[in-house]
Design a protein around this motif. Structure first.
Motif, PDB file in Angstrom:
ATOM      1  N   LEU A 144       0.862  -1.190   0.000  1.00 31.26           N
ATOM      2  CA  LEU A 144       0.000   0.000   0.000  1.00 31.26           C
ATOM      3  C   LEU A 144       0.892   1.230   0.000  1.00 31.26           C
ATOM      4  CD1 LEU A 144      -2.736  -0.907   2.632  1.00 31.26           C
ATOM      5  CD2 LEU A 144      -2.792  -1.185   0.151  1.00 31.26           C
ATOM      6  N   HIS A 145       0.506   2.221  -0.756  1.00 31.16           N
ATOM      7  CA  HIS A 145       1.237   3.483  -0.724  1.00 31.16           C
ATOM      8  C   HIS A 145       0.305   4.557  -0.180  1.00 31.16           C
ATOM      9  CE1 HIS A 145      -0.997   4.619  -4.270  1.00 31.16           C
ATOM     10  NE2 HIS A 145      -0.675   3.445  -4.791  1.00 31.16           N
ATOM     11  N   VAL A 146       0.818   5.739  -0.071  1.00 31.30           N
ATOM     12  CA  VAL A 146       0.070   6.772   0.645  1.00 31.30           C
ATOM     13  C   VAL A 146      -1.283   7.057  -0.017  1.00 31.30           C
ATOM     14  CG1 VAL A 146       1.558   8.507  -0.419  1.00 31.30           C
ATOM     15  CG2 VAL A 146       0.180   9.134   1.505  1.00 31.30           C
ATOM     16  N   GLY A 147      -1.342   6.958  -1.344  1.00 31.80           N
ATOM     17  CA  GLY A 147      -2.611   7.204  -2.035  1.00 31.80           C
ATOM     18  C   GLY A 147      -3.670   6.185  -1.672  1.00 31.80           C
ATOM     19  N   ASN A 148      -3.320   4.911  -1.697  1.00 30.17           N
ATOM     20  CA  ASN A 148      -4.379   3.953  -1.348  1.00 30.17           C
ATOM     21  C   ASN A 148      -4.609   3.832   0.156  1.00 30.17           C
ATOM     22  OD1 ASN A 148      -2.161   2.136  -1.254  1.00 30.17           O
ATOM     23  ND2 ASN A 148      -2.702   1.282  -3.233  1.00 30.17           N
ATOM     24  N   LEU A 149      -3.635   4.247   0.947  1.00 28.33           N
ATOM     25  CA  LEU A 149      -3.911   4.349   2.387  1.00 28.33           C
ATOM     26  C   LEU A 149      -5.003   5.380   2.636  1.00 28.33           C
ATOM     27  CD1 LEU A 149      -0.406   4.380   4.097  1.00 28.33           C
ATOM     28  CD2 LEU A 149      -2.130   2.589   4.166  1.00 28.33           C
ATOM     29  N   ARG A 150      -4.933   6.450   1.886  1.00 23.43           N
ATOM     30  CA  ARG A 150      -5.955   7.487   2.060  1.00 23.43           C
ATOM     31  C   ARG A 150      -7.329   6.949   1.659  1.00 23.43           C
ATOM     32  NH1 ARG A 150      -7.464  11.769  -1.575  1.00 23.43           N
ATOM     33  NH2 ARG A 150      -8.579  13.434  -0.498  1.00 23.43           N
ATOM     34  N   THR A 151      -7.386   6.209   0.546  1.00 26.62           N
ATOM     35  CA  THR A 151      -8.660   5.616   0.144  1.00 26.62           C
ATOM     36  C   THR A 151      -9.190   4.693   1.244  1.00 26.62           C
ATOM     37  OG1 THR A 151      -8.000   5.737  -2.162  1.00 26.62           O
ATOM     38  CG2 THR A 151      -9.792   4.225  -1.636  1.00 26.62           C
ATOM     39  N   ALA A 152      -8.293   3.881   1.799  1.00 23.65           N
ATOM     40  CA  ALA A 152      -8.706   2.988   2.895  1.00 23.65           C
ATOM     41  C   ALA A 152      -9.246   3.808   4.062  1.00 23.65           C
ATOM     42  CB  ALA A 152      -7.519   2.135   3.353  1.00 23.65           C
ATOM     43  N   SER A 165       5.426   5.266  -4.171  1.00 17.60           N
ATOM     44  CA  SER A 165       6.256   4.219  -3.582  1.00 17.60           C
ATOM     45  C   SER A 165       6.379   4.393  -2.072  1.00 17.60           C
ATOM     46  CB  SER A 165       7.646   4.229  -4.215  1.00 17.60           C
ATOM     47  OG  SER A 165       8.280   5.438  -3.894  1.00 17.60           O
ATOM     48  N   MET A 166       5.787   5.447  -1.533  1.00 19.56           N
ATOM     49  CA  MET A 166       5.926   5.682  -0.106  1.00 19.56           C
ATOM     50  C   MET A 166       4.993   4.741   0.656  1.00 19.56           C
ATOM     51  SD  MET A 166       5.966   9.326   1.698  1.00 19.56           S
ATOM     52  CE  MET A 166       6.364  10.210   0.245  1.00 19.56           C
ATOM     53  N   SER A 167       5.592   3.777   1.328  1.00 19.03           N
ATOM     54  CA  SER A 167       4.790   2.717   1.932  1.00 19.03           C
ATOM     55  C   SER A 167       4.798   2.826   3.444  1.00 19.03           C
ATOM     56  CB  SER A 167       5.350   1.364   1.512  1.00 19.03           C
ATOM     57  OG  SER A 167       6.612   1.192   2.128  1.00 19.03           O
ATOM     58  N   VAL A 168       3.957   1.995   4.053  1.00 16.43           N
ATOM     59  CA  VAL A 168       3.878   1.965   5.508  1.00 16.43           C
ATOM     60  C   VAL A 168       5.232   1.629   6.134  1.00 16.43           C
ATOM     61  CG1 VAL A 168       2.928   0.604   7.409  1.00 16.43           C
ATOM     62  CG2 VAL A 168       1.410   1.557   5.686  1.00 16.43           C
ATOM     63  N   ASP A 169       5.985   0.752   5.484  1.00 14.66           N
ATOM     64  CA  ASP A 169       7.326   0.434   5.984  1.00 14.66           C
ATOM     65  C   ASP A 169       8.160   1.677   6.167  1.00 14.66           C
ATOM     66  OD1 ASP A 169       7.175  -2.224   6.227  1.00 14.66           O
ATOM     67  OD2 ASP A 169       8.105  -2.703   4.291  1.00 14.66           O
ATOM     68  N   GLU A 170       8.060   2.532   5.165  1.00 22.39           N
ATOM     69  CA  GLU A 170       8.873   3.734   5.218  1.00 22.39           C
ATOM     70  C   GLU A 170       8.391   4.677   6.321  1.00 22.39           C
ATOM     71  OE1 GLU A 170       9.602   5.545   1.460  1.00 22.39           O
ATOM     72  OE2 GLU A 170      10.379   7.373   2.408  1.00 22.39           O
ATOM     73  N   PHE A 171       7.081   4.797   6.436  1.00 19.95           N
ATOM     74  CA  PHE A 171       6.544   5.633   7.514  1.00 19.95           C
ATOM     75  C   PHE A 171       6.998   5.104   8.868  1.00 19.95           C
ATOM     76  CE2 PHE A 171       2.864   6.542   4.503  1.00 19.95           C
ATOM     77  CZ  PHE A 171       3.360   7.790   4.170  1.00 19.95           C
ATOM     78  N   PHE A 217       1.860 -10.000  -0.686  1.00 18.09           N
ATOM     79  CA  PHE A 217       1.332  -8.631  -0.696  1.00 18.09           C
ATOM     80  C   PHE A 217      -0.017  -8.573   0.019  1.00 18.09           C
ATOM     81  CE2 PHE A 217       4.012  -8.017  -4.680  1.00 18.09           C
ATOM     82  CZ  PHE A 217       4.973  -7.284  -4.009  1.00 18.09           C
ATOM     83  N   ALA A 218      -0.804  -9.640  -0.123  1.00 20.76           N
ATOM     84  CA  ALA A 218      -2.091  -9.687   0.579  1.00 20.76           C
ATOM     85  C   ALA A 218      -1.852  -9.619   2.088  1.00 20.76           C
ATOM     86  CB  ALA A 218      -2.847 -10.958   0.213  1.00 20.76           C
ATOM     87  N   THR A 219      -0.876 -10.379   2.559  1.00 19.70           N
ATOM     88  CA  THR A 219      -0.546 -10.362   3.987  1.00 19.70           C
ATOM     89  C   THR A 219      -0.042  -8.980   4.404  1.00 19.70           C
ATOM     90  OG1 THR A 219       0.191 -12.624   3.653  1.00 19.70           O
ATOM     91  CG2 THR A 219       0.747 -11.623   5.753  1.00 19.70           C
ATOM     92  N   ALA A 220       0.805  -8.420   3.562  1.00 17.88           N
ATOM     93  CA  ALA A 220       1.373  -7.105   3.894  1.00 17.88           C
ATOM     94  C   ALA A 220       0.280  -6.037   3.968  1.00 17.88           C
ATOM     95  CB  ALA A 220       2.430  -6.714   2.864  1.00 17.88           C
ATOM     96  N   ILE A 221      -0.705  -6.134   3.089  1.00 19.84           N
ATOM     97  CA  ILE A 221      -1.798  -5.157   3.109  1.00 19.84           C
ATOM     98  C   ILE A 221      -2.555  -5.239   4.430  1.00 19.84           C
ATOM     99  CG2 ILE A 221      -4.076  -4.685   2.098  1.00 19.84           C
ATOM    100  CD1 ILE A 221      -2.783  -5.299  -0.665  1.00 19.84           C
ATOM    101  N   GLU A 222      -2.819  -6.458   4.861  1.00 21.35           N
ATOM    102  CA  GLU A 222      -3.499  -6.639   6.151  1.00 21.35           C
ATOM    103  C   GLU A 222      -2.657  -6.066   7.292  1.00 21.35           C
ATOM    104  OE1 GLU A 222      -6.291  -8.405   7.435  1.00 21.35           O
ATOM    105  OE2 GLU A 222      -7.009  -9.590   5.742  1.00 21.35           O
ATOM    106  N   ASP A 223      -1.365  -6.341   7.249  1.00 19.57           N
ATOM    107  CA  ASP A 223      -0.479  -5.842   8.308  1.00 19.57           C
ATOM    108  C   ASP A 223      -0.454  -4.316   8.321  1.00 19.57           C
ATOM    109  OD1 ASP A 223       0.115  -8.452   8.845  1.00 19.57           O
ATOM    110  OD2 ASP A 223       2.118  -8.421   7.944  1.00 19.57           O
ATOM    111  N   ASP A 224      -0.383  -3.749   7.133  1.00 13.39           N
ATOM    112  CA  ASP A 224      -0.312  -2.283   7.045  1.00 13.39           C
ATOM    113  C   ASP A 224      -1.594  -1.648   7.588  1.00 13.39           C
ATOM    114  OD1 ASP A 224       2.153  -2.587   5.921  1.00 13.39           O
ATOM    115  OD2 ASP A 224       1.541  -2.067   3.873  1.00 13.39           O
ATOM    116  N   LEU A 225      -2.724  -2.230   7.242  1.00  9.23           N
ATOM    117  CA  LEU A 225      -3.989  -1.693   7.742  1.00  9.23           C
ATOM    118  C   LEU A 225      -4.055  -1.845   9.264  1.00  9.23           C
ATOM    119  CD1 LEU A 225      -6.610  -2.951   5.118  1.00  9.23           C
ATOM    120  CD2 LEU A 225      -5.675  -0.642   5.356  1.00  9.23           C
ATOM    121  N   ALA A 226      -3.587  -2.996   9.753  1.00  9.93           N
ATOM    122  CA  ALA A 226      -3.620  -3.231  11.197  1.00  9.93           C
ATOM    123  C   ALA A 226      -2.736  -2.217  11.916  1.00  9.93           C
ATOM    124  CB  ALA A 226      -3.165  -4.653  11.507  1.00  9.93           C
TER     125      ALA A 226
END
Ligand code: GLU
Length: 442
Positions: free
Chosen positions: A14-22, A246-252, A52-61
């Motif tokens: 997930l990048h910052v754009g789709n984090l915002r959508t979420a 490309s700015m992802s939760v990992d980077e944040f 990536f599916a797992t990572a998306i769940e982790d990022d949302l969590a």
């Protein structure tokens, strides 16, 4: 019940754009006491990956955006098949045989003639014999959905207001590929119907899709959900940058940003509300209204995030950090105002409880000497001690302002700057303070 969904494709982080959508979907659902679903759009086996599916769940969590239910499209292929049959029975689908190269050629020809690159529906004119001939050549068809010219692509968008897509500007969408895999268009509608999605909140890049999907909802006999299309984020320079993508939760995470800071920023940029250091979800949810989003593209500025993060850290209660910082509550409260990230708190442990390097004060050592003498007479250091100490030191040494405070702070903490000394001094404690002052005086 209000039901929203966040529907990423597990083709990357997930990048910052789709984090915002979420976040927008989550906030809207929470604001209306509804449900927030996570749907994985994983019908393209060549691009989707389980990690990536797992990572998306982790990022949302990590952000605290926990779905009330989750599902993946790859588990629902039979539903899409059934919907295709219903559409086919109404004459709303057709088989096409063009290769990607043939389609590209048509497109370039149209563009060179100044025509919009809309699919010419050549396949509609094919006879059964033509279809049989292509099949006999070992080719496989892809499927398109037949758009109706007289069915207006119109809706009242919850962000954009009344919106209309000219049906003539849109190609009949391919809904299924030659290899039998599904494109996004039809499965999304089937899922929105079957999961009772009431509000589709997504990026402005889907406005044209909405025009198409409204016809699919109608053809499947369903009332469409409400739609809200948010303008896409741009970078601070106003461009849609690669970096943003490309700015992802990992980077944040690596940069020490609090989930709360990311939420507080992403919930407010592009709205009529000021970006504020909101410290809890409830306040964000309470104030959330899609109608506050504007039409202009909001700018995502890392510097703004860093500044907001610091302001949030300054207010974080101990309960929010106790698992992450090696500090007692009073220590946290004393140092938090001086931090830009929670992780920086650790650097104050030696100051509070350990050793600090003795400064080379030169003539200013007299301040440390005098301070040691004054503290010797005090039994215990309390909240008033700092004011008392500096007042008496000023009398005794004739120094004021920086000439007084700098050597004192250096002697007591080993640093030029830091948290409010009035709060820090009692935490350092009499014994440690005396030892440090004596060493600095020596
Ligand atoms: N998988 C689509 C995307 O990520 C979902 C779009 C939608 O929300 O309908 O763009």
């Amino acid at each position: 019940m209000v039901t929203t969904r966040f529907a990423p494709s597990p083709t990357g982080r997930l990048h910052v754009g789709n984090l915002r959508t979420a976040l927008l979907n989550w906030l809207f659902a929470k604001r209306h006491g509804g449900r927030f679903l996570l749907r994985l759009d994983d019908t393209d086996p060549t691009r989707c990956r389980a990690e990536f599916a797992t990572a998306i769940e982790d990022d949302l969590a990590w952000l605290g955006l926990v779905p009330d239910a989750r599902f993946r499209q790859s588990d629902r292929l039979d539903r899409y098949e059934a919907a295709l049959h219903r559409l086919a029975a109404q004459g709303r689908t057709y088989r096409c045989w063009e290769t990607p190269e043939e389609l590209e050629l048509k497109r370039r020809l149209q563009l060179s003639r100044g025509q919009p690159p809309v699919y010419d529906r050549a396949a509609l004119a094919l006879s059964e014999a033509d279809h049989a001939r292509f099949a006999a050549q070992g080719r496989r068809p892809h499927w398109r959905f037949l758009l109706k010219a007289d069915d207006p692509h119109e809706w009242v968008d919850l962000i954009r207001g009344p919106t209309r897509i000219d049906p003539g500007s849109v190609s009949d969408p391919v809904i299924r590929r030659e290899d039998g895999s599904w494109l996004y268009m039809l499965p999304s509608v089937v899922d929105d119907i079957e999961f009772g999605v009431t509000h589709v909140i997504r990026g402005e890049d889907h406005v044209t899709n909405t025009g198409v999907q409204l016809q699919i909802f109608a053809a499947l006999g369903a009332t469409p959900p409400a739609f809200a299309h948010a303008p896409l984020l741009t970078a601070a320079d106003g461009k849609l940058s690669k970096r943003l993508g490309s700015m992802s939760v990992d980077e944040f995470r690596a940069r020490g940003f609090e989930p709360m800071a990311i939420k507080a920023l992403l919930a407010r940029i592009g709205t009529r509300h000021a970006v504020e250091p909101v410290c809890d979800d409830a306040a964000l949810i309470e104030a959330f209204d899609l109608a506050d989003l504007g039409r202009a593209q909001p700018r995502f500025d890392e510097a703004e995030l860093a500044a907001l993060n610091a302001r949030i850290v300054h207010q974080l209660p101990y309960a929010a950090v106790r698992d992450r910082v090696p500090l007692l509550e009073a220590e946290w409260l004393a140092v938090r105002g001086n931090l830009t990230t929670v992780a920086e708190a650790e650097a104050w442990v030696p100051v509070l409880r350990g050793e600090v390097p003795p400064p080379a004060l030169g003539p200013e050592a007299e301040v440390a000497r005098a301070a040691a003498e004054l503290i010797e007479d005090v039994e215990r250091l309390g909240p008033e001690s700092w004011a008392e100490l500096t007042r008496r030191l000023a009398e005794r040494t004739g120094r004021r302002g920086r000439a007084l405070f700098r050597p004192l702070r250096l002697a007591l903490t080993g640093r030029e700057s830091g948290p409010d000394m009035a709060a820090l001094l009692p935490l350092i404690g009499r014994e440690r303070a005396l030892a440090r002052l004596r060493r600095a005086a020596a």
